[in-house]
Structure formats: C-alpha cells, structure tokens
Motif scaffolding. Structure first.
Motif, mmCIF file in Angstrom:
data_model
loop_
_atom_site.group_PDB
_atom_site.id
_atom_site.type_symbol
_atom_site.label_atom_id
_atom_site.label_comp_id
_atom_site.label_asym_id
_atom_site.label_seq_id
_atom_site.Cartn_x
_atom_site.Cartn_y
_atom_site.Cartn_z
ATOM 1 N N PRO A 227 67.486 -10.451 -13.239
ATOM 2 C CA PRO A 227 68.340 -10.347 -12.046
ATOM 3 C C PRO A 227 68.274 -8.963 -11.405
ATOM 4 O O PRO A 227 68.175 -7.957 -12.109
ATOM 5 C CB PRO A 227 69.741 -10.630 -12.596
ATOM 6 N N LYS A 228 68.318 -8.964 -10.095
ATOM 7 C CA LYS A 228 68.345 -7.701 -9.350
ATOM 8 C C LYS A 228 69.797 -7.436 -8.929
ATOM 9 O O LYS A 228 70.650 -8.299 -9.056
ATOM 10 C CB LYS A 228 67.473 -7.821 -8.099
ATOM 11 N N VAL A 235 66.594 -4.363 -15.972
ATOM 12 C CA VAL A 235 65.161 -4.182 -16.183
ATOM 13 C C VAL A 235 64.909 -3.612 -17.585
ATOM 14 O O VAL A 235 65.566 -2.657 -17.995
ATOM 15 C CB VAL A 235 64.569 -3.243 -15.103
ATOM 16 N N ASP A 236 63.997 -4.237 -18.289
ATOM 17 C CA ASP A 236 63.600 -3.803 -19.639
ATOM 18 C C ASP A 236 64.707 -3.929 -20.676
ATOM 19 O O ASP A 236 64.593 -3.386 -21.773
ATOM 20 C CB ASP A 236 63.078 -2.348 -19.621
ATOM 21 N N THR A 243 77.120 -5.413 -19.030
ATOM 22 C CA THR A 243 77.276 -4.840 -17.686
ATOM 23 C C THR A 243 76.084 -5.119 -16.763
ATOM 24 O O THR A 243 76.097 -4.724 -15.607
ATOM 25 C CB THR A 243 77.467 -3.310 -17.786
ATOM 26 N N CYS A 244 75.068 -5.794 -17.287
ATOM 27 C CA CYS A 244 73.912 -6.144 -16.447
ATOM 28 C C CYS A 244 74.249 -7.407 -15.658
ATOM 29 O O CYS A 244 73.527 -8.406 -15.691
ATOM 30 C CB CYS A 244 72.654 -6.347 -17.278
ATOM 31 N N GLY A 310 72.351 -13.274 -14.852
ATOM 32 C CA GLY A 310 73.153 -12.092 -14.546
ATOM 33 C C GLY A 310 74.399 -12.460 -13.754
ATOM 34 O O GLY A 310 75.098 -11.590 -13.241
ATOM 35 N N LEU A 311 74.669 -13.740 -13.659
ATOM 36 C CA LEU A 311 75.832 -14.225 -12.901
ATOM 37 C C LEU A 311 76.866 -14.858 -13.838
ATOM 38 O O LEU A 311 77.875 -15.385 -13.372
ATOM 39 C CB LEU A 311 75.388 -15.272 -11.875
ATOM 40 N N ALA A 312 76.589 -14.826 -15.137
ATOM 41 C CA ALA A 312 77.456 -15.533 -16.077
ATOM 42 C C ALA A 312 77.750 -14.666 -17.293
ATOM 43 O O ALA A 312 76.988 -13.763 -17.623
ATOM 44 C CB ALA A 312 76.785 -16.833 -16.513
ATOM 45 N N PHE A 313 78.900 -14.946 -17.922
ATOM 46 C CA PHE A 313 79.225 -14.252 -19.174
ATOM 47 C C PHE A 313 80.258 -15.042 -19.959
ATOM 48 O O PHE A 313 80.933 -15.929 -19.434
ATOM 49 C CB PHE A 313 79.716 -12.825 -18.909
ATOM 50 N N ASP A 314 80.330 -14.693 -21.242
ATOM 51 C CA ASP A 314 81.293 -15.310 -22.153
ATOM 52 C C ASP A 314 82.404 -14.315 -22.431
ATOM 53 O O ASP A 314 82.145 -13.124 -22.596
ATOM 54 C CB ASP A 314 80.626 -15.675 -23.488
#
Ligand SMILES: [Zn+2]
Length: 393
Positions: A227-228, A235-236, A243-244, A310-314
């Motif tokens: 994700p950008k 990245v990497d 936090t990404c 990069g749009l989701a989290f638990d």
C-alpha cells in the motif's frame, strides 16, 4: 549600451555688464557658439580660455573655467578681459541643451501566445547622449488575451523634449486547443459487472468496485502489492506493522481511539498491515495446526488478506474473548462513524467466507460504512456489491 554623444550647444547667452562691450558680447557669443559646436563632436570639455583668446580684439586675462558640454543645463562663466588697455569683466551663462533624441534599440516583432503575458519592455532598450535615464512607453492598444497582430510604438523622450518613436509589431498567437488524446482503453479497467450491477475494475492487478479496493477469496492482490500513502511506510516491511495503515484511515482511527478513550474504553491495533510473505507463513502455520479446511474459515491465503491492503486491522485480542467486551460493543455500534466496517459480520459467513470477527475493521469511508452498518444490522461488502468470496480450488 550608452551611445555617448556630446550635447550640442544651441544657445549661448552672454550677460555683459556694460554697453560698450556689446561688440565683444557678439564676438564672444559667436566664438563660444562656434567652438562649442565644433568641439561637440570631438571632446566633452572646452576651456573657456581657448575659446575667447581666438578673437584678436580682446584678450582674456583670467579664466580657468571649464565648460563641460556633456551635461545639460546652465553654466556660469566669469571672464576677465582687456580691451584698449582697460580691464573689464563679464559673466556669461552658457546654456547647454540637448538636441539629439534618445536611441531606441528594439525588436521589430514580438511574438507570444494567447494568455501568456510578456514584458514588452524586455524587448527594448533606450539610451541618450545626455546620459540621463529615459523611460520608454508603449503606445497603442493590445491585449494578451486576444489573438491578433498589433501595430505598436515604443516612445522615448529625453528631458530636453527630444522624442524618438519606433514602430513594432506584437503578435499574439491563438491558443492551441489541445484535443484530448484517444485513451488507450475505453473501458478504464472495467472487466465486468457484479450481480448488483456495479462495475468491477482491475487496475495494476488490483480489483476495485465502486472505487473500493476489494480483497477476498475470489479477488486477490498481486504478490508484490504494497500500500502507498500509509501513515508509516509499508515499503520493505517484513513483519506485522500497526502503523503502516492508509493515512486517511489511520487518522480516522486515531480519532476513533480518542473518542473511545474519553468513554473509558481502551482499543488498540493488535495486527495491522501484513506483507504477502508474512500472511503466507501465518496461513501455512494454521493449515499445519488445524488443516486446510478449518484454516480457510478464519485465515486468508497469501494475496487474499485484507491485511495486505493497509486499510484493515485487528483490535485488542484477536479472538472471541474480545466479542464479549464493552469495547467490542462500542466498536460494533460506532466504527461506521469513522469510516470503518466490520469486514466479517456475524451470520455472514456464507457471503464473506469467514467466521465472525468482531475485532477486524476495514476502512471504506463514511458513506459506505454507514450503509453497511445498516442501523446495527451489518451487511457484508459481498452482499452489498453482489460478489462472491470463494477460492477457485
Ligand atoms: Zn484481521
């Protein structure tokens, strides 16, 4: 560039103190006049003595005034002379005036495009023999917003009233109307429609429906998708990164977290962005432990995880214990206000392909989130868009 020319003395006034010197007056007048005129082309300085003494009828006794003719204005000259053995004195005022007009160097044609204003004074320079600074004006009507050929004049006037005018042409070219180039593909990435009539787009290997990035068992992300525009760069990143997360989503999350805290509720991101390879090893571990069929009900295969977007989290504890907490209750009822949805709502396994996860949030923006919240009776993304979530094998 200054073209240095010596001003021409066109007027010399001699103020003699006595009448009998009238003849001298005329002679001096004439002599000074003549000399200055002659000198004008050669030198800028004239010794008064040199001028006066040429006339035999009188003799200059004392004069070391220097007349500089390169400067416009009055020069007072005091002359002592001897005539018929009598010593006399007269003063003369020599008025130096400029009779040479300014020199204009310019471009005869100035070209520009419509609405591209240019400085016409960058196309002209003026100099004058008087060495004074001379303003140049542009005369004539023109407009940079109106295409056409304008006949204009540069006009320069020195302080002695000498005017130079030069014609020039301003060409304002019509603005080129750029035709939209033919698009390489007319479908903008549309590869089909959902059962509810939404366009399915595939852009750089990523599926979108109604601008919402879609990942489930049917729709996968490319292995190299990272994700950008995340809060911290993904990245990497090789491990789970809390936090990404997409900047917009993360900022909304921070607000949500604050609001929860103000009610005494503690929520935190336990698992955020997961790169492809991390998901792969997670899934393989679950398969090893519980078998593939079971693992597929709660863990995504690599490339099929919401966590790679990069749009989701638990949140908090990633298990059913969380579901019973007051935090989970509040999240269920309020997450939509921050643009988040429960990606795997209760009782929607047949649509989403996954068991209920009270802890897994996905950012879709407020508008869609409120629709899916559905006043507390959550609708899954799959139902809403009319898509499946099934592996091909
Ligand atoms: Zn999750």
């Amino acid at each position: 560039m200054v073209n240095k020319q010596i001003a021409e003395a066109t007027k010399v006034e001699l103020d003699l103190s006595q009448d009998e010197t009238k003849a001298i007056n005329e002679a001096v007048n004439s002599a000074v006049n003549e000399e200055i005129k002659n000198a004008a082309s050669a030198t800028s300085e004239i010794k008064v003595e040199d001028i006066i003494s040429k006339d035999n009828r009188y003799k200059v006794l004392n004069s070391d005034d220097v007349i500089s003719t390169n400067k416009i204005g009055d020069i007072e000259v005091k002359i002592l002379y001897e005539i018929e053995s009598e010593e006399k004195e007269f003063k003369c005022t020599i008025k130096v005036v400029d009779t040479i007009a300014p020199i204009i160097e310019y471009d005869e044609e100035v070209v520009t495009n419509q609405d591209e204003n240019i400085n016409l004074f960058k196309h002209v320079s003026v100099s004058d023999n008087s060495l004074e600074e001379i303003d140049v004006k542009v005369e004539g009507e023109y407009g940079f917003n109106k295409p056409g050929t304008y006949k204009l004049e540069y006009v320069a006037e020195d302080s002695s009233g000498n005017v130079t005018r030069r014609d020039f042409t301003l060409v304002v070219k019509e603005k080129k109307v750029t035709k939209p180039s033919a698009k390489p593909s007319s479908n903008n990435g549309v590869i089909g429609k959902t059962s509810k009539g939404f366009d399915i787009k595939k852009i750089n290997g990523v599926f979108y429906i109604d601008e919402i990035l879609i990942v489930n068992k049917t729709y996968a992300l490319p292995k190299n998708f990272v994700p950008k525009n995340t809060y911290e760069s993904a990245v990497d990143v090789k491990t789970n990164c809390q936090t990404c997360i997409d900047k917009e989503a993360y900022n909304s999350w921070l607000k949500m977290k604050d609001d929860a805290a103000s009610l005494g509720l503690g929520i935190c991101i336990q698992s955020g962005y997961r790169p492809y390879n991390l998901q792969k090893s997670l899934y393989n571990n679950y398969v090893e432990r519980d078998g593939k069929k079971a693992a597929d009900t709660y863990s995504a295969r690599a490339g099929h995880s919401d966590h790679q977007t990069g749009l989701a989290f638990d949140l908090n504890s990633i298990n059913d214990d969380f579901t019973k907490t007051k935090e989970a209750k509040w999240v269920n009822d309020n997450a939509y206000k921050y643009g988040f949805i429960l990606r795997f709502p209760q009782g929607k396994e047949k649509y989403t392909g996954y068991k209920y996860e009270s802890w897994h949030l996905r950012y879709v923006g407020n508008e869609l989130a409120e629709k899916l919240y559905n006043n507390g009776d959550w609708i899954s993304l799959e139902e809403y868009f009319g898509i499946t979530s099934k592996y091909s094998d």
